[in-house]
Design a protein around this motif. Structure first.
Motif, PDB file in Angstrom:
ATOM      1  N   GLU A 256      19.011 -18.055  18.764  1.00 12.15           N
ATOM      2  CA  GLU A 256      20.169 -18.740  19.556  1.00 12.15           C
ATOM      3  C   GLU A 256      20.768 -17.670  20.598  1.00 12.15           C
ATOM      4  O   GLU A 256      21.693 -17.345  20.078  1.00 12.15           O
ATOM      5  CB  GLU A 256      20.867 -19.616  18.897  1.00 12.15           C
ATOM      6  CG  GLU A 256      20.469 -20.704  18.190  1.00 12.15           C
ATOM      7  CD  GLU A 256      21.347 -21.740  17.452  1.00 12.15           C
ATOM      8  OE1 GLU A 256      22.670 -21.334  17.371  1.00 12.15           O
ATOM      9  OE2 GLU A 256      20.965 -22.833  17.133  1.00 12.15           O
ATOM     10  N   SER A 257      19.865 -17.129  21.469  1.00 16.39           N
ATOM     11  CA  SER A 257      20.174 -15.984  22.136  1.00 16.39           C
ATOM     12  C   SER A 257      21.449 -16.498  23.225  1.00 16.39           C
ATOM     13  O   SER A 257      21.311 -17.635  24.129  1.00 16.39           O
ATOM     14  CB  SER A 257      19.044 -15.551  22.900  1.00 16.39           C
ATOM     15  OG  SER A 257      19.451 -14.403  23.861  1.00 16.39           O
ATOM     16  N   MET A 258      22.200 -15.463  23.721  1.00 13.46           N
ATOM     17  CA  MET A 258      23.136 -15.643  24.824  1.00 13.46           C
ATOM     18  C   MET A 258      22.821 -14.936  26.018  1.00 13.46           C
ATOM     19  O   MET A 258      23.347 -15.136  26.881  1.00 13.46           O
ATOM     20  CB  MET A 258      24.640 -15.009  24.376  1.00 13.46           C
ATOM     21  CG  MET A 258      25.197 -15.764  23.309  1.00 13.46           C
ATOM     22  SD  MET A 258      25.770 -17.257  23.649  1.00 13.46           S
ATOM     23  CE  MET A 258      26.980 -17.031  25.105  1.00 13.46           C
ATOM     24  N   ALA A 259      21.432 -14.648  26.066  1.00 15.81           N
ATOM     25  CA  ALA A 259      21.006 -13.813  27.141  1.00 15.81           C
ATOM     26  C   ALA A 259      21.043 -14.461  28.317  1.00 15.81           C
ATOM     27  O   ALA A 259      21.514 -13.882  29.553  1.00 15.81           O
ATOM     28  CB  ALA A 259      19.675 -13.479  26.902  1.00 15.81           C
ATOM     29  N   LEU A 260      20.577 -15.703  28.510  1.00 16.09           N
ATOM     30  CA  LEU A 260      20.811 -16.430  29.891  1.00 16.09           C
ATOM     31  C   LEU A 260      22.294 -16.644  30.198  1.00 16.09           C
ATOM     32  O   LEU A 260      22.453 -16.411  31.289  1.00 16.09           O
ATOM     33  CB  LEU A 260      20.119 -17.749  29.385  1.00 16.09           C
ATOM     34  CG  LEU A 260      20.178 -18.806  31.072  1.00 16.09           C
ATOM     35  CD1 LEU A 260      19.107 -17.843  32.042  1.00 16.09           C
ATOM     36  CD2 LEU A 260      19.169 -20.021  30.596  1.00 16.09           C
ATOM     37  N   ASN A 308      18.585  -8.573  28.164  1.00 17.99           N
ATOM     38  CA  ASN A 308      19.304  -8.925  27.222  1.00 17.99           C
ATOM     39  C   ASN A 308      18.797  -9.855  26.008  1.00 17.99           C
ATOM     40  O   ASN A 308      18.981  -9.931  24.971  1.00 17.99           O
ATOM     41  CB  ASN A 308      20.328  -9.963  27.728  1.00 17.99           C
ATOM     42  CG  ASN A 308      21.534  -9.167  28.660  1.00 17.99           C
ATOM     43  OD1 ASN A 308      21.642  -7.944  28.444  1.00 17.99           O
ATOM     44  ND2 ASN A 308      22.295 -10.024  29.379  1.00 17.99           N
ATOM     45  N   SER A 309      17.259 -10.196  26.468  1.00 14.16           N
ATOM     46  CA  SER A 309      16.624 -11.035  25.460  1.00 14.16           C
ATOM     47  C   SER A 309      15.454 -10.097  24.811  1.00 14.16           C
ATOM     48  O   SER A 309      14.620 -10.831  24.310  1.00 14.16           O
ATOM     49  CB  SER A 309      15.920 -12.225  26.100  1.00 14.16           C
ATOM     50  OG  SER A 309      15.146 -11.944  27.128  1.00 14.16           O
ATOM     51  N   SER A 310      15.437  -8.903  24.834  1.00 15.64           N
ATOM     52  CA  SER A 310      14.414  -8.303  24.554  1.00 15.64           C
ATOM     53  C   SER A 310      14.201  -8.201  22.706  1.00 15.64           C
ATOM     54  O   SER A 310      15.545  -8.417  22.320  1.00 15.64           O
ATOM     55  CB  SER A 310      14.387  -6.750  24.657  1.00 15.64           C
ATOM     56  OG  SER A 310      15.806  -6.221  24.194  1.00 15.64           O
ATOM     57  N   LEU A 311      13.157  -8.187  22.378  1.00 11.10           N
ATOM     58  CA  LEU A 311      13.009  -8.262  20.794  1.00 11.10           C
ATOM     59  C   LEU A 311      13.306  -7.039  20.090  1.00 11.10           C
ATOM     60  O   LEU A 311      12.989  -6.086  20.806  1.00 11.10           O
ATOM     61  CB  LEU A 311      11.536  -8.672  20.486  1.00 11.10           C
ATOM     62  CG  LEU A 311      10.928 -10.197  20.944  1.00 11.10           C
ATOM     63  CD1 LEU A 311       9.599 -10.319  20.979  1.00 11.10           C
ATOM     64  CD2 LEU A 311      11.681 -10.950  19.989  1.00 11.10           C
ATOM     65  N   PRO A 312      13.529  -7.183  18.820  1.00 19.16           N
ATOM     66  CA  PRO A 312      13.713  -5.748  18.119  1.00 19.16           C
ATOM     67  C   PRO A 312      12.485  -4.872  18.131  1.00 19.16           C
ATOM     68  O   PRO A 312      11.366  -5.497  18.222  1.00 19.16           O
ATOM     69  CB  PRO A 312      14.139  -6.281  16.627  1.00 19.16           C
ATOM     70  CG  PRO A 312      14.507  -7.749  16.736  1.00 19.16           C
ATOM     71  CD  PRO A 312      13.936  -8.305  17.938  1.00 19.16           C
ATOM     72  N   HIS A 322       2.971 -13.048  23.136  1.00 24.66           N
ATOM     73  CA  HIS A 322       2.721 -13.513  24.186  1.00 24.66           C
ATOM     74  C   HIS A 322       3.750 -14.309  24.644  1.00 24.66           C
ATOM     75  O   HIS A 322       4.045 -14.403  25.997  1.00 24.66           O
ATOM     76  CB  HIS A 322       1.351 -14.228  24.218  1.00 24.66           C
ATOM     77  CG  HIS A 322       0.896 -14.453  25.710  1.00 24.66           C
ATOM     78  ND1 HIS A 322       0.163 -13.536  26.324  1.00 24.66           N
ATOM     79  CD2 HIS A 322       1.065 -15.516  26.450  1.00 24.66           C
ATOM     80  CE1 HIS A 322      -0.265 -14.024  27.367  1.00 24.66           C
ATOM     81  NE2 HIS A 322       0.275 -15.425  27.621  1.00 24.66           N
ATOM     82  N   TRP A 323       4.313 -15.110  23.690  1.00 22.51           N
ATOM     83  CA  TRP A 323       5.576 -15.849  24.092  1.00 22.51           C
ATOM     84  C   TRP A 323       6.750 -15.663  23.340  1.00 22.51           C
ATOM     85  O   TRP A 323       6.519 -15.239  21.977  1.00 22.51           O
ATOM     86  CB  TRP A 323       5.279 -17.508  23.851  1.00 22.51           C
ATOM     87  CG  TRP A 323       4.059 -18.011  24.890  1.00 22.51           C
ATOM     88  CD1 TRP A 323       4.101 -18.436  26.055  1.00 22.51           C
ATOM     89  CD2 TRP A 323       2.646 -17.825  24.330  1.00 22.51           C
ATOM     90  NE1 TRP A 323       2.899 -18.884  26.340  1.00 22.51           N
ATOM     91  CE2 TRP A 323       1.857 -18.576  25.689  1.00 22.51           C
ATOM     92  CE3 TRP A 323       1.948 -17.400  23.370  1.00 22.51           C
ATOM     93  CZ2 TRP A 323       0.511 -18.698  25.619  1.00 22.51           C
ATOM     94  CZ3 TRP A 323       0.392 -17.761  23.453  1.00 22.51           C
ATOM     95  CH2 TRP A 323      -0.181 -18.263  24.256  1.00 22.51           C
ATOM     96  N   VAL A 324       7.908 -15.911  23.746  1.00 16.21           N
ATOM     97  CA  VAL A 324       9.154 -15.482  23.117  1.00 16.21           C
ATOM     98  C   VAL A 324      10.162 -16.852  23.273  1.00 16.21           C
ATOM     99  O   VAL A 324      10.359 -17.319  24.201  1.00 16.21           O
ATOM    100  CB  VAL A 324       9.880 -14.291  23.360  1.00 16.21           C
ATOM    101  CG1 VAL A 324      11.372 -14.435  22.981  1.00 16.21           C
ATOM    102  CG2 VAL A 324       9.131 -13.112  23.209  1.00 16.21           C
ATOM    103  N   VAL A 325      10.368 -17.547  22.139  1.00 17.17           N
ATOM    104  CA  VAL A 325      11.453 -18.636  22.005  1.00 17.17           C
ATOM    105  C   VAL A 325      12.780 -18.133  22.106  1.00 17.17           C
ATOM    106  O   VAL A 325      13.145 -17.341  21.571  1.00 17.17           O
ATOM    107  CB  VAL A 325      11.161 -19.538  20.852  1.00 17.17           C
ATOM    108  CG1 VAL A 325      12.064 -20.610  20.606  1.00 17.17           C
ATOM    109  CG2 VAL A 325       9.616 -19.942  20.866  1.00 17.17           C
ATOM    110  N   ASP A 326      13.565 -18.970  22.896  1.00 15.50           N
ATOM    111  CA  ASP A 326      14.896 -18.929  23.017  1.00 15.50           C
ATOM    112  C   ASP A 326      15.408 -20.233  22.785  1.00 15.50           C
ATOM    113  O   ASP A 326      15.084 -21.148  23.619  1.00 15.50           O
ATOM    114  CB  ASP A 326      15.179 -18.447  24.494  1.00 15.50           C
ATOM    115  CG  ASP A 326      16.656 -18.091  24.596  1.00 15.50           C
ATOM    116  OD1 ASP A 326      17.618 -18.926  24.141  1.00 15.50           O
ATOM    117  OD2 ASP A 326      16.994 -17.384  25.685  1.00 15.50           O
ATOM    118  N   LYS A 327      16.177 -20.300  21.834  1.00 19.69           N
ATOM    119  CA  LYS A 327      16.356 -21.436  21.254  1.00 19.69           C
ATOM    120  C   LYS A 327      17.920 -21.901  21.440  1.00 19.69           C
ATOM    121  O   LYS A 327      18.633 -22.783  20.490  1.00 19.69           O
ATOM    122  CB  LYS A 327      15.971 -21.649  19.599  1.00 19.69           C
ATOM    123  CG  LYS A 327      16.096 -23.139  19.178  1.00 19.69           C
ATOM    124  CD  LYS A 327      15.844 -23.101  17.661  1.00 19.69           C
ATOM    125  CE  LYS A 327      17.285 -22.594  16.982  1.00 19.69           C
ATOM    126  NZ  LYS A 327      18.259 -23.560  17.068  1.00 19.69           N
TER     127      LYS A 327
END
Length: 496
Positions: A256-260, A308-312, A322-327
């Motif tokens: 549950e990212s605040m990136a957007l 802001n949504s980069s993975l560790p 290939h895909w990253v979920v933003d929930k």
């Protein structure tokens, strides 16, 4: 270390110079920890732990660092050492129990919560957690303890909220009316507010100003994973869908990212002010911008979002997803903007029966946010606002947006999950049907339900509460709106 050699937690450091150095080192490690620089914090903590093994703070902080870095086994090893050294520390037992629960070890979690309650039998947080893990019978000793504590004069508000919510859950099956009374009492003591007029203005402005993003241009070169936004109302099954997707070897998540929000909120506010536009029309800035600056804003949002949504950091040899979920559920209000800024993005909105959603929202004691969940009529208004934006996005995002029926997902998981993967362009993997085996920690209120695997227990829970949900039903627009929703959901489920 034998029991005879066991140190007392936080044995005083008597040497003044050593105490000063320890305090300085701990402050430095905590600064890195607070900045979420967990690897740096571990470097600073390790010599402290070697020199001061009788201090809980460095060990506790190190365990959390490993937990946040995804090394759950190492984090639990440290927690085990701490509980072994200091078995009478109820807080440590409670923390280990919560971590056991988040990785699906319910029996271990229940054992630790019960051990913590042996030390602190009137601890409402532990009693509430135990109810979530294994349930508490209405006439049990634990239930009577909670009732006694709830009636205690001067009970602090957070404890009152916990007590009332827990009593509601205890009576959920046996006495819906009493359960709802407890839930409403809990919500009444919870801080937070909701402004329906603000959401009305947001929805109207979204419909008026934002253009279609169906053909937002070609996707950029693939130097980063493709974002998949899973949005929903809270308590609608998005965690289940995310966990099913994570069974795929080429899909990761930022949770549950605040990136957007972080990428867009500041820019939107600055443009609104710069263009001297009224706050009552929050998307007016889009229509006031010329094409050139408009594209610059979108490029900036895309850049900030990807940063802001980069993975560790990936472990050595690990393949890049290939895909990253933003929930983040609230991303529903920014889906159209994300569609314009991120042409490669795909979107899924999970829809669960609005009365089940409303009941789940009123019966959950959220720690922060979710002010709309304090009142049933507010919940109904918020649900309608979400669906108004989704209806607008159906036209503006076109095939990039998939509406996913929660009912269909739990009744036909393979059929529906195949369709979801096809929507984002991924191949089928049978591991997507075992979300309960998810190896990472689950950090949302859905942890207990998720660890039970795919099941239909979340369907039709509202029916015994129909009378108590009358304010929600009215706020939704009555049974005409609800029946129309049910017909639309059935149609969506029939065409995966």
């Amino acid at each position: 270390m034998t029991k005879r050699q066991r140190p007392s937690a936080n044995t005083p450091i008597t040497d003044n110079a050593a105490l000063s150095l320890y305090a300085a080192d701990l402050a430095l490690a905590k600064s890195a920890f607070d900045a979420r620089a967990f690897r740096r914090a571990l470097v600073l903590l390790q010599p402290m732990i070697a020199e001061h093994p009788d201090q809980t703070a460095p060990l506790d902080m190190a365990a959390t660092c490993y937990w946040e870095l995804g090394n759950l086994a190492r984090a639990m090893e440290i927690m085990d050492v701490m509980v072994t050294l200091w078995p009478e520390n109820a807080a440590l037992l409670g923390k280990r129990a919560a971590r056991h629960l988040s990785i699906g070890q319910k029996q271990d979690a229940a054992r630790d919560f019960r051990a913590a309650l042996q030390l602190t039998p009137n601890n409402l947080q532990f009693l509430s957690a135990l109810e979530r893990v294994e349930g508490i019978a209405p006439n049990s000793a634990e239930a009577k303890t909670i009732e006694r504590l709830a009636a205690r004069p001067g009970l602090p508000a957070p404890e009152f909220v916990t007590a009332q919510n827990t009593l509601g859950r205890i009576k959920f099956t046996s006495d819906p009316a009493a359960a709802m009374a407890h839930f409403l009492a809990s919500k009444d003591a919870t801080p937070g507010s909701y402004a329906p007029a603000s959401f009305d203005a947001l929805v109207a402005s979204h419909i008026k100003h934002l253009p279609a993003a169906v053909d937002a241009g070609p996707p950029p070169p693939r130097d980063h994973p493709i974002p998949v936004f899973i949005t929903s109302l809270p308590r609608s099954g998005s965690t289940l869908l995310e966990s099913m997707a994570l069974g795929h070897s080429d899909i990761a998540t930022v949770g549950e990212s605040m990136a957007l929000t972080q990428a867009s909120a500041g820019l939107k506010a600055a443009l609104q002010q710069q263009l001297s536009l009224s706050g009552h029309d929050p998307w007016a800035w889009w229509g006031a911008l010329p094409d050139g600056p408009r594209q610059q804003v979108l490029d900036r949002i895309a850049l900030l979002y990807r940063e802001n949504s980069s993975l560790p950091p990936q472990s050595p040899g690990a393949s890049r997803p290939h895909w990253v979920v933003d929930k983040m559920p609230g991303n529903v209000f920014d889906m159209a903007l994300a569609g314009l800024a991120l042409p490669e993005a795909r979107f899924v909105f999970v829809r669960r029966h609005p009365l089940d959603v409303g009941l789940s929202l009123i019966s959950n004691a959220f720690r922060t946010g979710h002010g709309f969940s304090k009142q049933l009529n507010w919940i109904g208004h918020y649900i309608r606002a979400n669906y108004a934006v989704v209806d607008d996005c159906v036209a503006k995002l076109g095939p990039r947006l998939r509406q996913q029926s929660y009912r269909a997902l739990v009744q036909q998981p393979e059929v529906q999950m195949r369709a979801v993967l096809d929507h984002i362009g991924a191949d089928w993997q049978t591991s997507c049907l075992s979300p309960e085996t998810r190896s990472d920690a689950v950090r949302t209120a859905s942890v207990v339900q998720l660890r039970a695997g795919i099941n239909q227990k979340g369907l039709e829970k509202w029916r015994p509460f129909e009378a108590e949900l009358a304010p929600l039903i009215e706020a939704l627009g009555g049974w005409d709106w609800i029946h129309a929703w049910e017909a639309a959901d059935a149609k969506i489920a029939a065409t995966p």
